[in-house]
Design an enzyme around this catalytic site. Sequence first.
Site, PDB file in Angstrom:
ATOM      1  N   HIS A  75       0.802  -1.150   0.064  1.00  0.00           N
ATOM      2  CA  HIS A  75      -0.134   0.041   0.041  1.00  0.00           C
ATOM      3  C   HIS A  75       1.058   1.097  -0.024  1.00  0.00           C
ATOM      4  CE1 HIS A  75      -3.980  -1.877   1.730  1.00  0.00           C
ATOM      5  NE2 HIS A  75      -3.317  -2.559   0.787  1.00  0.00           N
ATOM      6  N   TYR A 204      -8.810   4.115   8.366  1.00  0.00           N
ATOM      7  CA  TYR A 204      -9.295   4.545   9.718  1.00  0.00           C
ATOM      8  C   TYR A 204     -10.357   5.517   9.783  1.00  0.00           C
ATOM      9  CZ  TYR A 204      -4.793   2.451  10.843  1.00  0.00           C
ATOM     10  OH  TYR A 204      -3.857   1.603  10.988  1.00  0.00           O
ATOM     11  N   PRO A 296      -3.657  -1.188  19.464  1.00  0.00           N
ATOM     12  CA  PRO A 296      -3.324  -1.440  17.880  1.00  0.00           C
ATOM     13  C   PRO A 296      -3.702  -0.467  16.933  1.00  0.00           C
ATOM     14  CG  PRO A 296      -5.482  -2.380  18.871  1.00  0.00           C
ATOM     15  CD  PRO A 296      -4.659  -1.878  19.967  1.00  0.00           C
ATOM     16  N   LYS A 300       1.444  -0.888  15.208  1.00  0.00           N
ATOM     17  CA  LYS A 300       2.926  -1.002  15.811  1.00  0.00           C
ATOM     18  C   LYS A 300       3.378  -2.343  16.467  1.00  0.00           C
ATOM     19  CE  LYS A 300       4.154   2.573  13.641  1.00  0.00           C
ATOM     20  NZ  LYS A 300       4.095   2.201  12.546  1.00  0.00           N
ATOM     21  N   TYR A 387       3.986   6.168  10.491  1.00  0.00           N
ATOM     22  CA  TYR A 387       2.967   4.918  10.202  1.00  0.00           C
ATOM     23  C   TYR A 387       3.997   4.114   9.370  1.00  0.00           C
ATOM     24  CZ  TYR A 387      -1.105   2.501   9.072  1.00  0.00           C
ATOM     25  OH  TYR A 387      -2.068   1.408   8.995  1.00  0.00           O
TER      26      TYR A 387
HETATM   27  P1  RFL Z   1       3.173 -13.016  20.988  1.00  0.00           P
HETATM   28  O1  RFL Z   1       2.709 -13.034  19.390  1.00  0.00           O
HETATM   29  O2  RFL Z   1       2.136 -13.081  21.989  1.00  0.00           O
HETATM   30  O3  RFL Z   1       3.897 -14.292  21.063  1.00  0.00           O
HETATM   31  C1  RFL Z   1       4.193 -14.806  22.464  1.00  0.00           C
HETATM   32  C2  RFL Z   1       4.264 -16.385  22.478  1.00  0.00           C
HETATM   33  O4  RFL Z   1       4.610 -16.665  23.763  1.00  0.00           O
HETATM   34  C3  RFL Z   1       3.920 -17.915  24.181  1.00  0.00           C
HETATM   35  N1  RFL Z   1       3.979 -17.940  25.749  1.00  0.00           N
HETATM   36  C4  RFL Z   1       4.578 -18.985  26.419  1.00  0.00           C
HETATM   37  N2  RFL Z   1       5.063 -20.056  25.740  1.00  0.00           N
HETATM   38  C5  RFL Z   1       6.093 -20.982  26.664  1.00  0.00           C
HETATM   39  N3  RFL Z   1       5.791 -20.838  27.927  1.00  0.00           N
HETATM   40  C6  RFL Z   1       5.121 -19.770  28.448  1.00  0.00           C
HETATM   41  N4  RFL Z   1       5.243 -19.615  29.652  1.00  0.00           N
HETATM   42  C7  RFL Z   1       4.590 -18.621  27.573  1.00  0.00           C
HETATM   43  N5  RFL Z   1       3.577 -17.733  27.691  1.00  0.00           N
HETATM   44  C8  RFL Z   1       3.376 -17.283  26.624  1.00  0.00           C
HETATM   45  C9  RFL Z   1       2.488 -17.404  23.645  1.00  0.00           C
HETATM   46  O5  RFL Z   1       1.560 -18.676  23.521  1.00  0.00           O
HETATM   47  C10 RFL Z   1       2.742 -16.960  22.554  1.00  0.00           C
HETATM   48  O6  RFL Z   1       2.773 -17.866  21.292  1.00  0.00           O
HETATM   49  O7  RFL Z   1       4.201 -11.847  21.069  1.00  0.00           O
HETATM   50  P2  RFL Z   1       5.465 -11.395  20.022  1.00  0.00           P
HETATM   51  O8  RFL Z   1       6.266 -12.471  19.545  1.00  0.00           O
HETATM   52  O9  RFL Z   1       6.047 -10.441  21.070  1.00  0.00           O
HETATM   53  O10 RFL Z   1       4.606 -10.674  19.106  1.00  0.00           O
HETATM   54  C11 RFL Z   1       4.031  -9.476  19.500  1.00  0.00           C
HETATM   55  C12 RFL Z   1       2.694  -9.254  18.151  1.00  0.00           C
HETATM   56  O11 RFL Z   1       2.165 -10.758  18.385  1.00  0.00           O
HETATM   57  C13 RFL Z   1       1.574  -8.044  18.542  1.00  0.00           C
HETATM   58  O12 RFL Z   1       2.397  -7.117  18.962  1.00  0.00           O
HETATM   59  C14 RFL Z   1       0.870  -7.799  17.438  1.00  0.00           C
HETATM   60  O13 RFL Z   1      -0.154  -8.712  17.025  1.00  0.00           O
HETATM   61  C15 RFL Z   1      -0.131  -6.555  17.857  1.00  0.00           C
HETATM   62  N6  RFL Z   1      -0.866  -6.067  16.708  1.00  0.00           N
HETATM   63  C16 RFL Z   1      -0.596  -5.441  15.599  1.00  0.00           C
HETATM   64  N7  RFL Z   1       0.806  -5.224  15.384  1.00  0.00           N
HETATM   65  C17 RFL Z   1       1.315  -4.771  14.308  1.00  0.00           C
HETATM   66  O14 RFL Z   1       2.251  -4.405  14.315  1.00  0.00           O
HETATM   67  N8  RFL Z   1       0.240  -4.317  13.558  1.00  0.00           N
HETATM   68  C18 RFL Z   1      -0.971  -4.612  13.389  1.00  0.00           C
HETATM   69  O15 RFL Z   1      -1.683  -4.114  12.624  1.00  0.00           O
HETATM   70  C19 RFL Z   1      -1.403  -5.179  14.619  1.00  0.00           C
HETATM   71  N9  RFL Z   1      -2.691  -5.292  14.860  1.00  0.00           N
HETATM   72  C20 RFL Z   1      -2.278  -6.532  16.706  1.00  0.00           C
HETATM   73  C21 RFL Z   1      -3.227  -5.944  15.708  1.00  0.00           C
HETATM   74  C22 RFL Z   1      -2.868  -7.043  17.859  1.00  0.00           C
HETATM   75  C23 RFL Z   1      -4.251  -7.404  18.268  1.00  0.00           C
HETATM   76  N10 RFL Z   1      -4.567  -8.135  19.087  1.00  0.00           N
HETATM   77  C24 RFL Z   1      -5.404  -9.214  19.075  1.00  0.00           C
HETATM   78  C25 RFL Z   1      -3.911  -7.791  20.503  1.00  0.00           C
HETATM   79  C26 RFL Z   1      -4.591  -6.133  16.101  1.00  0.00           C
HETATM   80  C27 RFL Z   1      -4.845  -6.784  17.089  1.00  0.00           C
HETATM   81  C28 RFL Z   1      -6.554  -6.807  17.341  1.00  0.00           C
HETATM   82  C1  PHB Z   2      -4.881  -5.407  10.579  1.00  0.00           C
HETATM   83  O1  PHB Z   2      -5.223  -5.440   9.345  1.00  0.00           O
HETATM   84  O2  PHB Z   2      -5.251  -6.578  11.290  1.00  0.00           O
HETATM   85  C2  PHB Z   2      -5.046  -3.883  11.143  1.00  0.00           C
HETATM   86  C3  PHB Z   2      -4.454  -2.786  10.505  1.00  0.00           C
HETATM   87  C4  PHB Z   2      -4.100  -1.830  11.007  1.00  0.00           C
HETATM   88  C5  PHB Z   2      -4.034  -1.549  12.447  1.00  0.00           C
HETATM   89  C6  PHB Z   2      -4.408  -2.817  13.255  1.00  0.00           C
HETATM   90  C7  PHB Z   2      -4.762  -3.953  12.431  1.00  0.00           C
HETATM   91  O3  PHB Z   2      -3.848  -0.436  12.960  1.00  0.00           O
END
Ligand code: RFL
Ligand code: PHB
Length: 393
Positions: A75, A204, A296, A300, A387
């Site tokens: 994008h 957004y 979110p 980031k 961004y």
């Molecule tokens: P994770 O992905 O949570 O992975 C951690 C892993 O550790 C495991 N774990 C254990 N394993 C062994 N022993 C234990 N005691 C343990 N305790 C936990 C867990 O099961 C898991 O598999 O962390 P990591 O690797 O730091 O990654 C971070 C990302 O997952 C997170 O920041 C993003 O998903 C946030 N996020 C977004 N980030 C972006 O950069 N761009 C986005 O568009 C974006 N959209 C989002 C998001 C997060 C969302 N939610 C659901 C919180 C949208 C949403 C809705």
């Molecule tokens: C997504 O595509 O899941 C998404 C995109 C932008 C955001 C958060 C989540 O700020």
Amino acid sequence: MNELRTRVAIVGAGPAGLLLGQLLTAAQIDTVVVERRSRTYVEQRVRAGVIEYGVANLIDDAGAGARMRAEGLVHHGVELRFDGSTHRVALSELTGGKTITVYGQQELVKDLIALREASGAPTLFDTAATALVDLNSPAPSVEVEGPSGALRITCDFVAGCDGSFGLAASSPPPGHVRRYERTYPFSWLGILAEAAPTTKELIYARHERGFALYSMRSPTLSRLYLGVSPTETLADWSDDRIWEELSVRLSTDDSPAVNVGPISERSITSMRSVVIEPMRYGRLLIAGDAAHIVPPTGAKGMNLALGDVRELAAALVSALVEGDERRLDDYSRRCLERVWRAEEFSNYMTEMLHPIDEDEFENAVQRTRLRQATSSPEAGTVFARNYCDLNSL
Ligand code: RFL
Ligand code: PHB
């Protein structure tokens, strides 16, 4: 208890733990990854979607970018919709050609697990770390419980990549870690729907009824979010109510409606900002969501996690291959400078796009911020840089 020896024990097979494993494997450093969930679970967990410009290059450099480059959607801009009209922020024009790549987090996780499997480096799924011990000694260890019982993994360093409710952040004794935290008065209801997106770029939207986000995963899969009250649950949101609300919040007179389709995934996420300082305790290095959470809205979280790992991998290679621990000593300081910039940007995006009931002053400030971001070239440039590429600035 059975014993295992490795150089770096990595707790967590999310994007952070897996990319760290990949970068260390490339430097011929032995690692063991332990993950408390099953492989299927982590490969199907729907979360982030936006990959920053420099982070996409990092994934490429790690040898994990082939499918992201082939299937990810590139994008060049993003839309901000408020007061009934849409304003495009021309990300590429404002950043000298940078882009974002929309590629599901779980797809990246699948790619990284496949690479790890091919390299022969061990990943223990269904295996939870239960204690991190001797973190101030030269040979710390991780105690784990898995399908074949208890195991102690002794190592040179422990990488705590275990997410927001993991063990790493709570392992340093009281007084060693400072925690900053803010909880926002809204949550996001997210859905994945089998429907072609009606938009080519993310939207957004700040609507008087609340926030909405139009995102996507492919030409046939839409990813949409609604800002909801933190007291609401999925039971409060029938499919009809979700679509009705998305359509109201995302429509304008001159834009096509939201395409409706079967909802294949849905969840509600609370919105928090958390930072722990420092991101190190002895031989435990903490990275990703284990060390910080952003709401979110700025997209980031995953980018920040992968940015930490770029720093951590380089520091561990210096320490383990060249015997030079100076970069490791500077790991937390270098990360936190970037982490706070991401916290600030995510807070700004969140507070600009979520109207607050009956707070006329706050709502007027939010709309002023949106007008500035979309009409002042200087403000637009700052927005676009943050961004698109905050983690590589
Ligand atoms: P994770 O992905 O949570 O992975 C951690 C892993 O550790 C495991 N774990 C254990 N394993 C062994 N022993 C234990 N005691 C343990 N305790 C936990 C867990 O099961 C898991 O598999 O962390 P990591 O690797 O730091 O990654 C971070 C990302 O997952 C997170 O920041 C993003 O998903 C946030 N996020 C977004 N980030 C972006 O950069 N761009 C986005 O568009 C974006 N959209 C989002 C998001 C997060 C969302 N939610 C659901 C919180 C949208 C949403 C809705
Ligand atoms: C997504 O595509 O899941 C998404 C995109 C932008 C955001 C958060 C989540 O700020």
